[in-house]
Scaffold this motif. Structure first.
Motif, short mmCIF file in Angstrom:
data_model
loop_
_atom_site.label_atom_id
_atom_site.label_comp_id
_atom_site.label_asym_id
_atom_site.label_seq_id
_atom_site.Cartn_x
_atom_site.Cartn_y
_atom_site.Cartn_z
N GLY A 206 0.81 -1.20 0.00
CA GLY A 206 0.00 0.00 0.00
C GLY A 206 0.85 1.26 0.00
O GLY A 206 2.06 1.21 0.24
N PRO A 207 0.22 2.42 -0.23
CA PRO A 207 0.99 3.66 -0.37
C PRO A 207 1.72 4.08 0.90
O PRO A 207 2.83 4.62 0.83
CB PRO A 207 -0.07 4.69 -0.79
N GLU A 208 1.12 3.86 2.08
CA GLU A 208 1.81 4.26 3.30
C GLU A 208 3.04 3.41 3.56
O GLU A 208 4.07 3.90 4.03
CB GLU A 208 0.84 4.23 4.48
N ASP A 250 -4.54 5.72 -8.56
CA ASP A 250 -5.25 5.25 -7.37
C ASP A 250 -5.28 6.29 -6.26
O ASP A 250 -6.02 6.14 -5.28
CB ASP A 250 -4.59 3.97 -6.84
N PHE A 251 -4.48 7.34 -6.39
CA PHE A 251 -4.37 8.31 -5.30
C PHE A 251 -5.70 8.98 -4.96
O PHE A 251 -6.05 9.09 -3.76
CB PHE A 251 -3.31 9.36 -5.64
N PRO A 252 -6.51 9.45 -5.94
CA PRO A 252 -7.76 10.13 -5.57
C PRO A 252 -8.74 9.23 -4.81
O PRO A 252 -9.59 9.74 -4.06
CB PRO A 252 -8.34 10.56 -6.92
N ALA A 253 -8.65 7.91 -5.00
CA ALA A 253 -9.59 6.99 -4.35
C ALA A 253 -9.21 6.67 -2.91
O ALA A 253 -9.99 6.02 -2.20
CB ALA A 253 -9.70 5.71 -5.17
N LEU A 254 -8.06 7.10 -2.45
CA LEU A 254 -7.64 6.82 -1.09
C LEU A 254 -8.50 7.59 -0.09
O LEU A 254 -9.07 8.64 -0.41
CB LEU A 254 -6.17 7.21 -0.89
N ASP A 255 -8.58 7.07 1.11
CA ASP A 255 -9.23 7.80 2.19
C ASP A 255 -8.55 9.17 2.33
O ASP A 255 -7.33 9.25 2.28
CB ASP A 255 -9.09 7.00 3.49
N PRO A 256 -9.33 10.25 2.49
CA PRO A 256 -8.72 11.58 2.58
C PRO A 256 -7.64 11.69 3.65
O PRO A 256 -6.65 12.41 3.47
CB PRO A 256 -9.91 12.49 2.89
N ARG A 257 -7.81 10.98 4.76
CA ARG A 257 -6.79 11.03 5.80
C ARG A 257 -5.50 10.37 5.34
O ARG A 257 -4.40 10.83 5.68
CB ARG A 257 -7.33 10.36 7.07
#
Length: 349
Positions: A206-208, A250-257
């Motif tokens: 995942g991104p984090e 995929d970035f826009p679909a992530l949870d805003p937090r």
């Protein structure tokens, strides 16, 4: 499974011969029938396999370290369970490493199933390559032959706190410490496979997690390289490959937090390491990182939705090679390397 079968078969078929190699298999809690397949190969080839079974560790770092603890050969080579080797791969790599006195040797890779592999570094066979200027920063996977004495002399191990991408700091440290890095590129030796289900761990990260691992890469280069063109060459790669890709479709679909945490983390890395590097990037990548540096999450969402082909200043992607090719940076990165620091001493790379 079923990729493991081809992987193990490619090892038992190596022309170097069973008397000159050992296969250390670390079964990291497999649940797909791999254990039985390993036992089948070990029974058919007595004395060749050393098999270790352990509970699943969550990533490749711990099993890789366990394999290093058991290895006894002059060289070690890491082979992913999804991938496989050409029949002559190990024999030809060892022959070249012996002839050249190589501490690290890269063999030409081939992509299978939409996997991507580096190309620029494999443009030609070379007894010795530079840290920057021959494509090495863009080829940081552990699919290389390493002199084991180098690994043990410096106690280099995989970071077990990294569930993915732990091979990159491992490879960078060994390359920074190596006296000679060589390339065997006359034919394809390593076949890197992307599973049909995209189950490879790097594709599932995942991104984090990717952001945390990217921070480790910057820390590794800063530990070994002084400020200058060589560090810039590696940081340019980290910005381009690790950070810019966090702002894909995929970035826009992530949870805003999550988006905010990604933007904040990237901004910190840009602030710490961007001087002298951002201006070397292509315009689209530079714009993305500048937006991240300003904390502009919404603008980054808009950029991601536009897609790389429609971003301001975007240029058509070049086929093959490294993004360094054709860059103004190349002219001054090809100068002799005098910025490698090893144990506090200045060395010429």
């Amino acid at each position: 499974m079923p990729y493991l079968t081809r992987c193990l078969a490619s090892l038992t078929a190596q022309t170097i011969g069973a008397h000159r190699m050992e296969v250390v298999v670390v079964d990291d809690g497999s649940t797909d029938g791999g254990t039985a397949e390993i036992e089948r190969f070990a029974a058919r080839h007595p004395g060749l396999f050393t098999v270790v079974r352990q509970p699943n560790s969550g990533g490749p770092a711990a099993p890789s370290n366990r394999g290093l603890e058991l290895a006894t050969g002059r060289y070690v080579f890491f082979l992913g369970a999804d991938d496989h080797l050409a029949h002559e791969a190990l024999e030809r790599m060892v022959d070249m490493a012996d002839a050249c006195g190589s501490d690290v040797l890269l063999c030409k890779m081939a992509a299978v199933g939409e996997r991507t592999v580096p190309t620029h570094v494999f443009a030609r066979t070379a007894p010795s390559i530079r840290l920057v200027g021959d494509g090495l920063p863009w080829a940081l996977s552990n699919t290389k032959l390493f002199r084991r004495s180098l690994i043990e002399r410096h106690g280099v191990r995989y970071d077990e706190e990294m569930p993915a991408f732990s091979d990159q700091p491992f490879v960078m440290e060994l390359c920074f410490r190596a006296r000679r890095i060589s390339v065997l590129a006359d034919q394809e030796h390593y076949f890197a496979v992307r599973r049909a289900d995209s189950g490879n761990i790097t594709f599932r990260a995942g991104p984090e997690l990717r952001l945390r691992c990217a921070a480790k890469l910057f820390a590794t280069t800063c530990r070994f390289l002084e400020p200058g063109p060589v560090r810039t060459g590696f940081h340019r790669r980290h910005f381009h490959v690790e950070l810019c890709q966090l702002f894909g479709p995929d970035f826009p679909a992530l949870d805003p937090r999550v988006r905010e945490r990604i933007v904040t983390g990237v901004a910190e890395l840009v602030g710490a390491h961007g001087d002298g590097v951002l201006e070397t990037l292509d315009a689209p990548q530079r714009r993305i990182l500048e937006l991240a540096g300003r904390g502009a999450a919404e603008a980054l969402c808009a950029e991601a939705q536009r897609g790389p082909g429609r971003r301001t200043g975007a240029r058509p992607a070049r086929s093959g090679g490294s993004p360094l090719r054709g860059s103004p940076l190349v002219r001054w990165l090809l100068t002799p390397v005098r910025h490698v620091r090893r144990a506090g001493r200045q060395l010429v790379g």
